[in-house]
Scaffold this motif. Structure first.
Motif, PDB file in Angstrom:
ATOM      1  N   UNK B 370       0.853  -1.188   0.000  1.00  0.00           N
ATOM      2  CA  UNK B 370       0.000   0.000   0.000  1.00  0.00           C
ATOM      3  C   UNK B 370       0.894   1.246   0.000  1.00  0.00           C
ATOM      4  N   UNK B 371       0.354   2.391  -0.446  1.00  0.00           N
ATOM      5  CA  UNK B 371       1.159   3.617  -0.400  1.00  0.00           C
ATOM      6  C   UNK B 371       1.692   3.863   1.007  1.00  0.00           C
ATOM      7  N   UNK B 372       2.919   4.338   1.097  1.00  0.00           N
ATOM      8  CA  UNK B 372       3.515   4.599   2.406  1.00  0.00           C
ATOM      9  C   UNK B 372       5.031   4.533   2.354  1.00  0.00           C
ATOM     10  N   UNK B 373       5.624   4.648   3.539  1.00  0.00           N
ATOM     11  CA  UNK B 373       7.085   4.618   3.658  1.00  0.00           C
ATOM     12  C   UNK B 373       7.518   3.200   4.062  1.00  0.00           C
ATOM     13  N   UNK B 374       8.578   2.714   3.463  1.00  0.00           N
ATOM     14  CA  UNK B 374       9.047   1.360   3.777  1.00  0.00           C
ATOM     15  C   UNK B 374      10.551   1.355   4.004  1.00  0.00           C
ATOM     16  N   UNK B 375      10.997   0.343   4.767  1.00  0.00           N
ATOM     17  CA  UNK B 375      12.432   0.073   4.844  1.00  0.00           C
ATOM     18  C   UNK B 375      12.616  -1.412   4.588  1.00  0.00           C
ATOM     19  N   UNK B 376      13.309  -1.731   3.521  1.00  0.00           N
ATOM     20  CA  UNK B 376      13.564  -3.134   3.183  1.00  0.00           C
ATOM     21  C   UNK B 376      14.934  -3.544   3.702  1.00  0.00           C
ATOM     22  N   UNK B 377      15.014  -4.764   4.192  1.00  0.00           N
ATOM     23  CA  UNK B 377      16.292  -5.342   4.605  1.00  0.00           C
ATOM     24  C   UNK B 377      16.468  -6.645   3.830  1.00  0.00           C
ATOM     25  N   UNK B 378      17.715  -6.998   3.544  1.00  0.00           N
ATOM     26  CA  UNK B 378      17.965  -8.273   2.859  1.00  0.00           C
ATOM     27  C   UNK B 378      19.114  -9.000   3.550  1.00  0.00           C
ATOM     28  N   UNK B 379      18.976 -10.310   3.611  1.00  0.00           N
ATOM     29  CA  UNK B 379      20.095 -11.120   4.105  1.00  0.00           C
ATOM     30  C   UNK B 379      20.169 -12.410   3.293  1.00  0.00           C
ATOM     31  N   UNK B 380      21.400 -12.823   3.039  1.00  0.00           N
ATOM     32  CA  UNK B 380      21.639 -14.072   2.324  1.00  0.00           C
ATOM     33  C   UNK B 380      22.211 -15.079   3.314  1.00  0.00           C
ATOM     34  N   UNK B 381      21.868 -16.342   3.118  1.00  0.00           N
ATOM     35  CA  UNK B 381      22.402 -17.418   3.954  1.00  0.00           C
ATOM     36  C   UNK B 381      22.843 -18.538   3.035  1.00  0.00           C
ATOM     37  N   UNK B 382      24.011 -19.106   3.289  1.00  0.00           N
ATOM     38  CA  UNK B 382      24.432 -20.182   2.402  1.00  0.00           C
ATOM     39  C   UNK B 382      24.195 -21.541   3.037  1.00  0.00           C
ATOM     40  N   UNK B 383      24.471 -22.562   2.259  1.00  0.00           N
ATOM     41  CA  UNK B 383      24.100 -23.926   2.655  1.00  0.00           C
ATOM     42  C   UNK B 383      24.839 -24.406   3.897  1.00  0.00           C
ATOM     43  N   UNK B 384      25.963 -23.767   4.240  1.00  0.00           N
ATOM     44  CA  UNK B 384      26.658 -24.195   5.453  1.00  0.00           C
ATOM     45  C   UNK B 384      26.347 -23.293   6.641  1.00  0.00           C
ATOM     46  N   UNK B 385      25.361 -22.393   6.477  1.00  0.00           N
ATOM     47  CA  UNK B 385      24.909 -21.621   7.636  1.00  0.00           C
ATOM     48  C   UNK B 385      25.690 -20.342   7.891  1.00  0.00           C
ATOM     49  N   UNK B 386      26.222 -19.772   6.830  1.00  0.00           N
ATOM     50  CA  UNK B 386      26.871 -18.471   6.995  1.00  0.00           C
ATOM     51  C   UNK B 386      25.902 -17.397   6.528  1.00  0.00           C
ATOM     52  N   UNK B 387      25.674 -16.397   7.369  1.00  0.00           N
ATOM     53  CA  UNK B 387      24.792 -15.324   6.975  1.00  0.00           C
ATOM     54  C   UNK B 387      25.423 -13.996   7.374  1.00  0.00           C
ATOM     55  N   UNK B 388      24.639 -12.927   7.269  1.00  0.00           N
ATOM     56  CA  UNK B 388      25.165 -11.588   7.509  1.00  0.00           C
ATOM     57  C   UNK B 388      24.725 -11.083   8.875  1.00  0.00           C
TER      58      UNK B 388
END
Lengths: 414, 414
Positions: B370-388
């Motif tokens: 819907x119209x409005x202000x947003x903040x998107x976050x992204x994180x990647x995780x690999x198959x051995x469990x390493x993420x950000x």
């Protein structure tokens, strides 16, 4: 040689146990034979008979999710046991009273010395709550299943240790380390003809983890079967570092080349750089050397669902999913998340309490659930971005160490 | 000594740049002075003037999120540049045509040899698409800000290399490694009086990452400013390993002790064991040694939102959030997740395509907003469990390397 024989012995026994268990399941064994399998309290005096006997000798007892969920601190009755050697007469949760027990310090220090338990008990004591876990915990979930004790979830517990920090002891003795010292090489007692058990750990890890000579557990003297009268405890490390019945501590320039150091208790790494990631093809062999693998050092991040239990039937609509999570204490656990749709979406659980940086975090994920079948998944992530693999088998290694795959629990809401 | 002088010079220049930039921002500088700041195409012939000039000499040019999102393979015009040395006459994206350019191989091999670019170009060629990233990328987000080039997101790109694998070359020359060889120590050319630039990398990493002598990039001869005629490329590693204008490759038993190896391009680890986690207090100093730190080796896992751009205004209700993610290629990236509520819930994005294990993954997260202000976050995780890490500052280190904190992008839906 003795180690080799022991391992062979253990393999034979395991094969035997598996055979009898499998046979038992399909009802082929006579009841008189099945009765020969002792219960946990028969194997170790004072243990809860609900523990699973993975091996009667050397003693290997597994706890259960139900028992782990029943107490904040794992009692001595419910704590798992993973012995590589059994010292005669010590299969009890009672203290091991041996006045004058000595620990010998040698190697790359300026003054070798011995210290008795009495002297240790007069030095300043430190208390720390840690998760103690066998590095083989979860081995059964690897596919194909590696050899070794077939742990599921119960090779872990949380206990409170009390003892003397190695740092405190060296200071009290006025002893200085040679700058060339890189490892602490520990030996368990060979009292009563027990096989030697030698393990090395990096001094830096030991320093980080406030390594101590523990004399007490959960407010009592250290139980005999858990290493009393004196055991090494290195918070945040896997159990294999935490040598029981400690008799000798040597400061060395390099790792022990004994069987317990290599090939046992290791996982593959990129040679020479210790990059702890090198997935091997499930089922493939690996020629473990000190250089192309690393010891099971710091515990990896993990989390369990302790309620509902697998297969449980619970009343809705409000269902509180609860459990624990832990890591090596190097960074705090930041988020614990639950998914009920196979990992498409995850929701942050609430952390109810922690037990210090080396203990486990208790968490709860309140859910509103209509009657039906569910599968819950949980994953913990720490502040430096370490989390658990969706498929723990990605870490498959020949000896089945360090499983931390995301747990899935099926339950029914009525 | 030369290195020390260079670094001092660079610090002075950076202070100068910051001062002029800050002054410019508040309108205190005369326009004639501001005009002295050259644009990227003036600094390096053929570069997109939209690149940000972080340093005109040695050349440091930063790309932008907008440019990174505009192409699947980063073109030579848009690729960042991080030179530690400038070779005279090579500040151009045109090829560096120098017939007879030689690379000398020496050290722990049975037959030292030299090879010319002409000979290299006649050997079997391999092509690999990799993410190339300066280990200082994201440095500006550390707080307090470490010294060094103030990269935001643009010190990265994805390119396709073509060249001869080191393995192929050694085989073709019939050369064998001494078992004592543990590192590859590389030297850039000192042609035209350029300062020496020496870097070591573990052979195991080099082997893993299919290290090659690259002669081409994106289907053309390797641009001069990117290391032509011949550059070392080690897929999955940070840019610092990928020495340009390579003149000498030496197989050595230990790491170079030169300034580029220590204290530069390192992060703290537990001494002697390379456990790559030891957060230092933000702002604190660290006495880097070869033992208590490790080189910026394998790239850590990271992900960017490339659309919407920060501050953008987009039409709803359907909004496709898009971006890229990558790691060192040691394990596949398994999940890329987006949160629009500060991390309380996360939803799996769709992986649209990958570009081989060393390239980046393009992902899209379709949203109904819907119209409005947003903040998107992204994180990647690999198959051995390493993420950000949620807060990248947890990795704060004195020199500001290896930032991979979760990216947040504010945008408006109209």
């Amino acid at each position: 040689m003795k180690d080799k024989n022991l391992e062979q012995l253990e393999m034979d026994r395991r094969t035997f146990l598996k055979t009898t268990a499998a046979a038992g399941a399909v009802g082929l064994m006579g009841s008189s034979f099945a009765q020969q399998q002792p219960t946990a309290d028969q194997v170790v005096r004072g243990k809860n008979p609900k523990l699973v006997v993975l091996s009667p000798r050397p003693v290997v007892l597994e706890s259960t999710l139900e028992l782990l969920g029943s107490e904040r601190i794992t009692s001595k009755a419910n704590l798992f046991v993973r012995n590589n050697i059994d010292l005669p007469g010590l299969n009890t949760t009672e203290p091991n009273v041996q006045p004058g027990w000595e620990v010998e310090f040698s190697g790359l220090i300026d003054k070798p010395f011995k210290v008795t338990v009495e002297e240790l008990s007069r030095l300043p004591q430190t208390e720390v709550t840690t998760v103690l876990q066998c590095s083989g915990n979860g081995r059964s979930f690897f596919n194909p299943r590696p050899s070794g004790n077939p742990w599921t979830y119960g090779g872990v517990g949380q206990v409170t240790w009390r003892g003397v920090l190695l740092k405190t002891l060296l200071e009290a003795k006025g002893v200085n380390l040679d700058p060339k010292a890189r490892f602490i090489t520990m030996n368990a007692s060979t009292q009563g003809g027990a096989a030697p058990y030698e393990k090395s750990f990096p001094i830096s890890v030991m320093e980080y983890s406030s390594a101590m000579l523990a004399l007490g557990m959960n407010g009592e003297p250290l139980p005999a079967v858990h290493g009393g009268p004196v055991r090494l405890v290195a918070a945040g490390t896997f159990g294999t570092a935490n040598v029981k019945w400690i008799a000798k501590v040597e400061f060395t320039a390099s790792e022990s080349s004994g069987n317990e150091q290599v090939p046992r208790y290791r996982v593959p790494v990129l040679p020479g750089v210790n990059i702890p990631i090198l997935p091997t093809q499930p089922g493939s062999r690996y020629n473990y050397t000190l250089e192309n693998s690393r010891s099971n050092w710091m515990a990896n991040i993990n989390s369990f669902i302790l309620s509902p239990l697998p297969g449980a039937s619970v009343r809705g609509r409000r269902v509180d999913i609860r459990g624990v999570a832990w890591n090596d204490g190097l960074a705090p656990i930041e988020t614990i998340e639950v998914s009920l749709n196979g990992g498409t979406t995850w929701r942050k659980a609430l952390i109810e309490r922690d037990n210090g940086k080396y203990g486990w975090y208790h968490w709860v994920s309140p859910q509103l659930l209509a009657p039906g079948e569910y599968e819950a998944m949980v994953r913990a992530t720490d502040a430096v971005g370490r989390t658990q693999p969706l498929n723990g088998n990605v870490w498959w290694n020949e000896r089945g160490y360090e499983w931390n795959g995301i747990m899935r629990v099926k339950f029914t809401v009525t």
